[in-house]
Design a protein around this motif. Structure first.
Motif, short mmCIF file in Angstrom:
data_model
loop_
_atom_site.label_atom_id
_atom_site.label_comp_id
_atom_site.label_asym_id
_atom_site.label_seq_id
_atom_site.Cartn_x
_atom_site.Cartn_y
_atom_site.Cartn_z
N LEU A 97 0.90 -1.14 -0.07
CA LEU A 97 -0.13 0.09 -0.08
C LEU A 97 0.82 1.36 0.18
O LEU A 97 0.48 2.27 -0.71
N PHE A 98 1.93 1.41 0.61
CA PHE A 98 2.86 2.40 0.72
C PHE A 98 3.65 2.68 -0.80
O PHE A 98 3.41 3.79 -1.04
N LEU A 99 3.77 1.51 -1.22
CA LEU A 99 4.29 1.91 -2.83
C LEU A 99 3.32 2.39 -3.75
O LEU A 99 3.53 3.32 -4.28
N VAL A 100 1.99 1.83 -3.53
CA VAL A 100 0.90 2.24 -4.35
C VAL A 100 0.69 3.77 -4.16
O VAL A 100 0.51 4.50 -5.15
N ASP A 101 0.65 4.15 -2.99
CA ASP A 101 0.47 5.74 -2.40
C ASP A 101 1.68 6.47 -2.84
O ASP A 101 1.43 7.65 -3.52
N LEU A 102 2.71 5.93 -2.95
CA LEU A 102 4.13 6.47 -3.10
C LEU A 102 4.10 6.61 -5.01
O LEU A 102 4.31 8.02 -5.26
#
Length: 444
Positions: free
Chosen positions: A48-53
């Motif tokens: 999720l962090f990578l998607v948001d990033l």
């Protein structure tokens, strides 16, 4: 990579997710069956962090912004600052607007949130109330765009370093310019005063009616027409009026964030504008131990701008004010009988008596109006109940200072000197009323 590091900020939701994952890993130390769950949560949070990033850093310029400032600020008034922002992302973003406002406001946590739909442009506003005149420098404008999941935020910085000058309160000047001559003025304390016609500027000859001054009977016109006729006079125009501001240490005293000098400056600007609108010539002078910047009384269209520019730069000092120098300057530079509105402050009768000979000498040739200030903090303190002997003594001393101020006003009036004793906040209204009263009585 360095740019990514500088622009990347972690959101509160990410910290909350990390706290939950850490707690589950902590529990797996005793309950081994929880360990796979903790590992799964850690992988999900990373994904999720990578998607948001990628969402917030996938577009080179997702947010555009700029600051909109007025040409100048008005001292002691709320001044509006605009922030123009636009969203270039395909999803709604939550923005945290952080503007580097001038150091004079001493605010280190100034910012606010706003939401933007995809492709939306908006102009938001906030207000600032300066308390000092001078130049105010704004820094950069920072916009923090949060991703759709709220795990990361990207900082957009716009180097909108701008400077704005803070002038005396021109907003009050415009307000009282409107109120001084219309039906609403009574709501704000302004009074409509009857003009008694003491001037000698001839207007016309009219038939006598009951109530006309018998001294103005025109016997020659009466002999020609066969009925009583009287001379009528109109109010004299273009009389010189001077705002004279004391720049000595007595004007450094602060009230509600402003010094007495700033109250005097705001009032003199309002008063000068009203005088010009009323057909008189407005001038300005400043003094302390020496004569400061001055402006000769004129009625030209640019006079109020000249006065405003002069008031913008003046500051108080620490010397004792020399009223003798003021008297010499007035006798040399002001030939015609004028209204001299002197802004100063007397804290005790002794200070007034030292300057009284010079004020009386000025009053022989001009209409002198001395403006000084009530100490409203002492007024409030004297009204509070005393619970101890020391409190009674302090209240007695405060009452003595208040009484001395009123005695000073009476002493000046006894010597033919007009006075205004009022709280700093009501100074502009009081000066306008007094000016209209003096004009109505034909004293100048």
């Amino acid at each position: 990579m360095l740019t990514l590091y500088r622009q990347l900020f972690l959101g509160k939701r990410l910290y909350l997710g990390l706290a939950v994952v850490a707690l589950v890993f902590f529990l797996s130390f005793w309950f081994w069956i929880v360990y796979p769950i903790a590992l799964f949560l850690a992988c999900m949070l990373t994904a999720l962090f990578l998607v948001d990033l990628l969402s917030v850093f996938g577009k080179k310029a997702g947010i555009q912004g700029s600051r909109i400032l007025p040409e100048k600020f008005s001292n002691s008034d709320a001044n509006e600052v605009g922030i123009s922002i636009s969203n270039g992302y395909r999803f709604a973003v939550r923005l945290f607007v952080l503007d580097e406002i001038p150091e004079q406001f001493q605010k280190r946590d100034f910012g606010y949130f706003t939401d933007l739909a995809p492709g939306e442009s908006r102009e938001t506003h906030y207000s600032l109330t300066p308390k000092l005149r001078g130049e105010y420098r704004f820094g950069s404008l920072h916009l923090f765009a949060h991703g759709p999941l709220g795990l990361v935020a990207r900082r957009y910085s716009f180097d909108d370093r701008q400077t704005v000058k803070v002038y005396p309160s021109f907003l009050q000047m415009r307000k009282y310019e409107f109120l001084a001559f219309n039906a609403m003025k009574r709501e704000y304390g302004l009074k409509k005063l009857r003009k008694f016609g003491h001037s000698r500027e001839f207007e016309q000859i009219k038939p006598y009616v009951v109530g006309d001054d018998l001294r103005h009977l025109n016997w020659k016109a009466a002999a020609k027409t066969g009925k009583p006729m009287t001379n009528h006079f109109q109010e004299e125009k273009a009389q010189p009026v001077y705002s004279i501001i004391d720049l000595g240490r007595v004007m450094k005293m602060p009230f509600d964030g402003l010094s007495l000098l700033d109250y005097a400056i705001n009032s003199s600007l309002v008063f000068s504008n009203i005088a010009l609108k009323n057909g008189d010539k407005a001038g300005l002078a400043t003094f302390s131990d020496q004569i400061g910047p001055t402006c000769e009384a004129h009625h030209r269209p640019t006079q109020i701008k000249t006065i405003m520019e002069l008031l913008y730069n003046i500051q108080t000092g620490f010397p004792e004010s020399d009223f003798g120098k003021l008297y010499s300057w007035v006798r040399k530079k002001v030939g015609q009988k004028s209204l001299l509105m002197i802004y100063t402050n007397f804290e005790h009768a002794g200070a007034m008596r030292r300057q009284l000979p010079f004020l009386r000498a000025l009053a022989k040739h001009h209409v002198v109006l001395v403006v000084f200030f009530e100490n409203h903090l002492l007024e409030e303190f004297s009204e509070q109940p005393a619970s101890s002997l020391s409190g009674i003594v302090e209240k007695t001393i405060a009452a003595k200072f208040i009484y001395d101020k009123r005695l000073i006003a009476k002493e000046l009036k006894r010597h033919g000197i007009q006075t205004i004793l009022c709280a700093p906040q009501s100074l502009s209204i009081q000066t306008i009323n007094k000016y209209l009263e003096i004009k109505a009585k034909g004293l100048i």
